[in-house]
Write an enzyme that holds these catalytic residues in place. Structure first.
Site, PDB file in Angstrom:
ATOM      1  N   HIS A 140       1.773   4.669  -2.823  1.00 24.56           N
ATOM      2  CA  HIS A 140       1.951   6.122  -2.676  1.00 24.56           C
ATOM      3  C   HIS A 140       3.335   6.528  -3.189  1.00 24.56           C
ATOM      4  O   HIS A 140       3.499   7.558  -3.846  1.00 24.56           O
ATOM      5  CB  HIS A 140       1.844   6.535  -1.210  1.00 24.56           C
ATOM      6  CG  HIS A 140       0.468   6.445  -0.623  1.00 24.56           C
ATOM      7  ND1 HIS A 140      -0.617   7.098  -1.159  1.00 24.56           N
ATOM      8  CD2 HIS A 140       0.004   5.776   0.469  1.00 24.56           C
ATOM      9  CE1 HIS A 140      -1.693   6.852  -0.409  1.00 24.56           C
ATOM     10  NE2 HIS A 140      -1.348   6.048   0.580  1.00 24.56           N
ATOM     11  N   HIS A 167       3.385   6.821  -6.854  1.00 29.28           N
ATOM     12  CA  HIS A 167       2.696   8.041  -7.284  1.00 29.28           C
ATOM     13  C   HIS A 167       3.680   9.215  -7.297  1.00 29.28           C
ATOM     14  O   HIS A 167       3.653  10.058  -8.193  1.00 29.28           O
ATOM     15  CB  HIS A 167       1.534   8.302  -6.324  1.00 29.28           C
ATOM     16  CG  HIS A 167       0.404   9.085  -6.908  1.00 29.28           C
ATOM     17  ND1 HIS A 167      -0.721   9.379  -6.182  1.00 29.28           N
ATOM     18  CD2 HIS A 167       0.197   9.637  -8.121  1.00 29.28           C
ATOM     19  CE1 HIS A 167      -1.555  10.084  -6.941  1.00 29.28           C
ATOM     20  NE2 HIS A 167      -1.019  10.258  -8.111  1.00 29.28           N
ATOM     21  N   HIS A 199       0.831  -1.209   0.000  1.00 31.44           N
ATOM     22  CA  HIS A 199       0.000   0.000   0.000  1.00 31.44           C
ATOM     23  C   HIS A 199       0.869   1.264   0.000  1.00 31.44           C
ATOM     24  O   HIS A 199       0.715   2.139  -0.860  1.00 31.44           O
ATOM     25  CB  HIS A 199      -0.925  -0.009   1.221  1.00 31.44           C
ATOM     26  CG  HIS A 199      -1.764   1.227   1.360  1.00 31.44           C
ATOM     27  ND1 HIS A 199      -3.085   1.271   0.972  1.00 31.44           N
ATOM     28  CD2 HIS A 199      -1.468   2.472   1.805  1.00 31.44           C
ATOM     29  CE1 HIS A 199      -3.552   2.493   1.180  1.00 31.44           C
ATOM     30  NE2 HIS A 199      -2.598   3.243   1.689  1.00 31.44           N
ATOM     31  N   GLU A 200       1.781   1.328   0.953  1.00 35.32           N
ATOM     32  CA  GLU A 200       2.607   2.541   1.046  1.00 35.32           C
ATOM     33  C   GLU A 200       3.491   2.701  -0.181  1.00 35.32           C
ATOM     34  O   GLU A 200       3.768   3.819  -0.626  1.00 35.32           O
ATOM     35  CB  GLU A 200       3.449   2.525   2.326  1.00 35.32           C
ATOM     36  CG  GLU A 200       2.632   2.581   3.622  1.00 35.32           C
ATOM     37  CD  GLU A 200       1.620   3.706   3.647  1.00 35.32           C
ATOM     38  OE1 GLU A 200       1.870   4.773   3.044  1.00 35.32           O
ATOM     39  OE2 GLU A 200       0.546   3.522   4.258  1.00 35.32           O
TER      40      GLU A 200
END
Ligand SMILES: [Zn+2]
Length: 698
Positions: free
Chosen positions: A489, A492, A485-486
């Site tokens: 980010h 991104h 999940h992290e």
């Protein structure tokens, strides 16, 4: 705060301060080997002063406004401040000291004032407006990203109140100050109320089923308050974790009642008066700024755009979620409900019984198959290689801000025979420590921008317990998905390809920012990836296939409950914030009836599954910054599930799909309407069906 900080003019920063000049390390990585606590504050203050001077020069430029002398100049301003503040705000949560905390207390009001000085500058506003008017009249042609930058800037001006009369600006300032005070007061009452709501048990038999650890904790909590017995303390949400193991129904009932009564018990810690005033003042502020109500004010600056869109999404999810929760209740009733169904207090106890019987998986047995290095290299990095052609090389020569921080150089794929092109740096700070706050998050030390010719440096923080020296780091499944999940980010930020720094990577609205990370999280479940990393750290054996099947099968169990309790809270948030000032209830006695009516109107008044937070202890929306925004999590998940479906329809984790996701979505950051990025990728507006299927609600 001391006022001396506001009046000092330390434009001259000591040249020995490591922030005084851009870092000469690769990718502008701050030189942590030279940075000390005492460097941050002077650098940030000098950075503020420097940016004020830069902004003053833009505002007083005798030339007519142009894109270069106004918009670009603003984007170029504040580089010293950015360098120092990003390093500081990265270190504060991940390796804090009392000194760093003190700095925050002193600087917080200065940061707010610094931001206001820009968005409340009438000369700056006039220049931006001149550009916007010229563009609207067709006299000025703007590149799409520049047009979007200008549009967002004008929105910021509007929301700052600069277009209001002086009297209205005064009113706005008063409203803002009073709202901030009330939010803090809500948080304080909540904390005190939670202590008051703790359940004291004096007969050990009433704690049957509780683990030895939990019991010892409860004992210590009672002792700490000078009480005899065991004290069951409250977590913030309605549904307390201890309910899953307490065998005595009467104890469960006491815990559930105490939890749900918080904030509405009368006396000092009652929050109803505060929340009513907050709802009223937020509604007034929204109307002052030209919005129908607070929810419209929030939605306008989010990807949702309107409250109608939020209502439509929540309205379509709610019946499916509640229907599924009712089906789960029927299953639970088979093992121990009563004639009236399943009481809220008994839900997780019965749920645990069913879960154990159907999907028992032993965390301890799984862990040797989930070793950090394998999950990182053969899972997280491998997926990024498959999709985006990225590769990662650890750089032990580059220092982090703590010895546990690891630095990786990220390389883009290249044509055969071409030299490698470095894309940026990824810092992994995986271990928990006393100086780190809980949770997991991503941060940026350098943001990508073509204008400033900067490549990204991003950080992931997790809280994995560090094993003794020489031992492998074995994870639980939750930590594996968090790592993915992290890293979503991080991607991104890393794959950002924009011109303006303020539009870089994760600079997107709150109801969009979780979308790429949730997509990446899904790759942890992808059989191809899972098989690659879920290998016994010592024997090299793959994880047994039936364990994998059980993990996959258990994913949707309990989604009826968790989606319903979440949606009920999100609907309450909207209900309170879609009121005009005239509609806000005036008596504290109306708070709970208002809540009940709102849940009934939305079809989520299922007593077995109360809202995740009731109004009286909903800290996200009344104590902090998530007001009218609690829907964001599921809004992002709708986009995420629809995108994972898109991948599946197009052949899964291929370079071609990764390239499309990268170019159309990740690379665009906040340089255009994020929903336009999504629609460009998907070829249509978002569809809710894949989310319903994923959560077993279809
Ligand atoms: Zn996230």
């Amino acid at each position: 705060m001391t006022s001396t900080h506001e009046t000092t003019t330390p434009t001259e920063l000591d040249p020995a301060n490591p922030f005084a000049a851009p870092s000469t390390l690769p990718y502008g990585l701050p030189d942590f080997s030279a940075i000390r606590e005492e460097h941050y504050e002077p650098a940030i203050l000098a950075g503020m002063a420097a940016q004020r001077a830069e902004v003053e020069a833009i505002a007083t430029n005798p030339e007519p406004a142009t894109v270069e002398n106004t918009l670009e100049a603003l984007e170029r301003s504040g580089q010293l401040l950015g360098r120092a503040a990003r390093a500081y705000f990265n270190q504060l949560p991940s390796d804090s000291t009392p000194g760093l905390e003190d700095i925050q207390e002193r600087l917080a009001p200065l940061f707010a004032a610094h931001q206001d000085a820009i968005t409340m500058d009438a000369r700056l506003h006039a220049r931006a407006k001149a550009l916007a008017d010229a563009a609207a009249a067709g006299d000025l042609e703007l590149e799409p990203d520049t047009a979007y930058l200008l549009e967002k800037l004008m929105t910021q001006f509007k929301r700052s109140g600069i277009e209001l009369s002086e009297a209205d600006q005064d009113t706005l300032r008063d409203l803002n100050a009073r709202i901030t005070t009330l939010e803090a007061s809500f948080g304080r009452k909540l904390l005190a109320g939670a202590n008051e709501a703790s359940v004291l048990v004096t007969d050990e038999a009433d704690l049957a089923g509780l683990s030895a650890d939990a019991k010892a904790g409860a004992r210590a909590a009672a002792e700490a308050r000078g009480q005899d017995g065991w004290l069951l303390e409250m977590q913030l949400f309605t549904h307390q974790n201890v309910l899953a193991s307490l065998e005595v129904a009467a104890t469960r009932e006491r815990v559930q009642s105490a939890s749900m009564a918080r904030g509405a018990t009368g006396g000092e810690n009652d929050t109803r008066e505060v929340l009513l005033e907050l709802a009223l003042l937020r509604a007034r502020r929204a109307q002052l700024l030209g919005y129908e109500h607070h929810a419209a004010y929030i939605a306008d600056d989010a990807t949702a755009g309107t409250t109608a869109a939020v209502n439509e999404m929540l309205g379509r999810l709610a019946p499916a979620a509640v229907a599924n929760a009712r089906r789960e209740a029927a299953e639970l009733a088979k093992v121990g409900g009563s004639a009236d169904g399943v009481a809220a207090a008994d839900w997780s106890y019965l749920n645990e019984a069913v879960r154990k019987e159907r999907f028992d998986l032993d965390d301890a047995a799984l862990r040797p198959y989930l070793e950090l290095e394998r999950v990182l290299h053969d899972g997280v990095f491998t997926a990024a290689g498959l999709l985006f052609g990225l590769s990662f090389v650890e750089r032990p020569d580059l220092p982090g801000y703590h010895p546990d921080v690891r630095v990786f150089e990220v390389f883009d794929s290249v044509e055969p025979g071409e030299p490698n092109t470095g894309l940026g740096l990824f810092l992994g700070d995986f271990y928990t420590r006393e100086s780190k706050r809980g949770g997991a998050w991503m941060d940026s030390l350098v943001v990508q921008s073509a204008l400033l010719d900067e490549k990204p440096v991003v950080v992931n923080n997790l809280n994995i317990v560090k094993p003794p020296a020489g031992e492998p780091t074995l994870l639980v499944w939750d930590e594996v998905t968090t790592l993915f999940h992290e890293f979503g980010h991080a991607l991104h930020g890393l794959l950002s390809d924009v011109r303006y720094p303020s539009q870089s990577g994760t600079s997107v609205p709150r109801d969009f920012v979780e979308y790429p990370s949730q997509v990446n999280e899904m790759w942890s479940w992808e059989p191809e990836i899972l098989k690659s990393f879920a290998v016994h750290h010592a024997t090299g054996e793959p994880m047994p296939a039936q364990w994998v099947d059980t993990m996959l099968a258990s994913r949707v169990w309990g989604e009826g409950f968790s989606t319903t309790e979440y949606l009920a809270a999100a609907l309450l948030d909207q209900a309170w914030h879609q009121l005009t000032p005239e509609q806000v209830p005036t008596s504290v006695d109306d708070v709970l009836p208002f809540e009940a009516a709102a849940l009934a109107a939305a079809g989520v008044d299922f007593a077995s599954v109360p809202p995740r937070y009731r109004s009286t202890y909903f800290n996200h929306i009344f104590g902090g910054g998530y007001s009218a925004g609690y829907y964001s999590y599921i809004w992002s998940e709708v986009l995420d599930a629809d995108t994972v479906q898109w991948y599946a329809e197009n052949g899964g984790l291929t370079r071609e799909n990764g390239e499309a996701f990268r170019r159309k979505l990740l690379a665009r950051g906040g340089s255009q309407d994020p929903l336009a990025s999504f629609e460009d990728l998907r070829g249509r507006a978002a569809d809710i069906t894949p989310l319903l299927e994923r959560r077993g609600l279809a």
